[in-house]
Design an enzyme around this catalytic site. Structure first.
Site, mmCIF file in Angstrom:
data_model
loop_
_atom_site.group_PDB
_atom_site.id
_atom_site.type_symbol
_atom_site.label_atom_id
_atom_site.label_comp_id
_atom_site.label_asym_id
_atom_site.label_seq_id
_atom_site.Cartn_x
_atom_site.Cartn_y
_atom_site.Cartn_z
ATOM 1 N N CYS A 62 31.313 98.474 -41.215
ATOM 2 C CA CYS A 62 30.929 98.129 -39.941
ATOM 3 C C CYS A 62 31.841 98.223 -39.222
ATOM 4 O O CYS A 62 32.936 97.089 -38.739
ATOM 5 C CB CYS A 62 29.624 97.367 -39.386
ATOM 6 N N CYS A 74 31.364 95.804 -36.431
ATOM 7 C CA CYS A 74 31.620 94.368 -36.953
ATOM 8 C C CYS A 74 32.871 93.016 -37.380
ATOM 9 O O CYS A 74 33.212 92.368 -36.666
ATOM 10 C CB CYS A 74 30.496 93.900 -37.916
#
Length: 319
Positions: free
Chosen positions: A56, A59
């Site tokens: 991700c 993230c």
């Protein structure tokens, strides 16, 4: 894992007393530690849980800012990072109680064993601070240390303690170097101390990223008006003589307004400019109106003098 959102297991509070003081502000969590690190810990301090995955990108973008804000909170809340790929069973169970873990990054705030609030996506640091402030307020009315210092500094400045205010604003800048309110406050504190040189130096040190922030722009305008007002104050006798000889000497009236503003007589300063606007709103391409707008910026758009003068200005322009 049937105690995730529920009562602590027997003996948990006794263990918690001994572990809270030494618990890290930021840590990696897992399915095995979730009850202790999040649910039980949240009974004494709010706990943010950052759900992330290695694949991700957002993230990884969020993590540094999130950790920075939590660290700056100095123990008023904690952060536990959960890799959803490495903890699939936990992720599935949390999804069953309503956490939208199909879209990460997701940060959930736990308080007293329950989910208090959450956000999704890679928010900028300023938005993360707002989120954390909301969590702290909901969990008992607390706030971030830098926010407390800023509030104390504002009170000091408003109660004629500019030296103390300057110290507090500097402390906030030490914690948050890109806080525009703190920089603006420091500049205004220096002006209140009649130290234009220090105010100019502080303005020069403002990080480029926030140089055009409204708060900094207002402080810059206040500094410029302070310099202009000092010069105008030295010429007040001449200005009054010019107006006595010719009440329609609009240049003199604008100079008078600048001098009055420098003396702290905001309403009188605004009235002089409003008189020019009433007589000839287009004089020198609206110079009086533009100067009045500079006053508004320097005073602050919520200042009582600004609000009163703006109402008068609107009445003149739209009547």
């Amino acid at each position: 894992m049937d105690h995730i959102i529920g009562q602590p297991r027997p003996g948990a509070q006794d263990e918690l007393v001994g572990t809270q003081a030494s618990a890290p502000l930021v840590s990696d969590g897992s399915q095995a530690t979730f009850m202790q690190d999040v649910i039980e810990a949240s009974r004494s301090v709010p706990v943010l849980v950052d759900f992330w995955a290695d694949w991700c990108g957002p993230c990884k973008q969020l993590a540094p800012a999130l950790e920075k804000v939590v660290t700056a909170a100095k123990g008023r809340l904690r952060l536990v990072k959960i890799d959803i790929e490495a903890n699939r069973a936990l992720t599935a169970q949390l999804a069953q109680v309503g956490l939208p873990l199909q879209s990460i990054p997701l940060v959930a705030a736990f308080w007293k064993g329950q989910i208090l609030d959450l956000f999704q996506g890679a928010l900028p640091e300023s938005e993360i601070k707002k989120f954390v402030e909301g969590v702290l307020k909901a969990a008992g009315g607390g706030t971030l240390p830098a926010t407390e210092l800023l509030e104390q500094a504002n009170v000091a400045l408003e109660t004629s303690q500019p030296e103390h205010a300057a110290e507090l604003y500097s402390a906030v800048i030490g914690e948050e170097p890109e806080n525009p309110k703190a920089w603006a406050g420091l500049i205004r504190a220096m002006l209140a101390l009649d130290d234009e040189e220090a105010a100019s130096a502080a303005l020069a040190d403002v990080p480029e990223k926030i140089a055009d922030a409204p708060e900094v722009a207002g402080a810059r305008a206040a500094l410029e008006l302070k310099k202009e007002g000092r010069k105008a104050a030295q010429e007040m006798e001449q200005v009054h003589a010019r107006l006595a000889a010719n009440p329609n000497d609009f240049d003199a009236r604008c100079e008078l307004a600048t001098g009055l503003n420098a003396a702290g007589k905001r309403e009188e300063a605004a009235d002089e400019l409003l008189a020019v606007i009433k007589a000839d709103r287009n004089w020198k391409e609206g110079a009086a109106r533009l100067q009045l707008l500079r006053f508004f910026e320097a005073w602050g758009h919520d200042d009582p003098a600004t609000l009163a003068a703006r109402r008068k200005l609107s009445s003149l322009l739209f009547s």
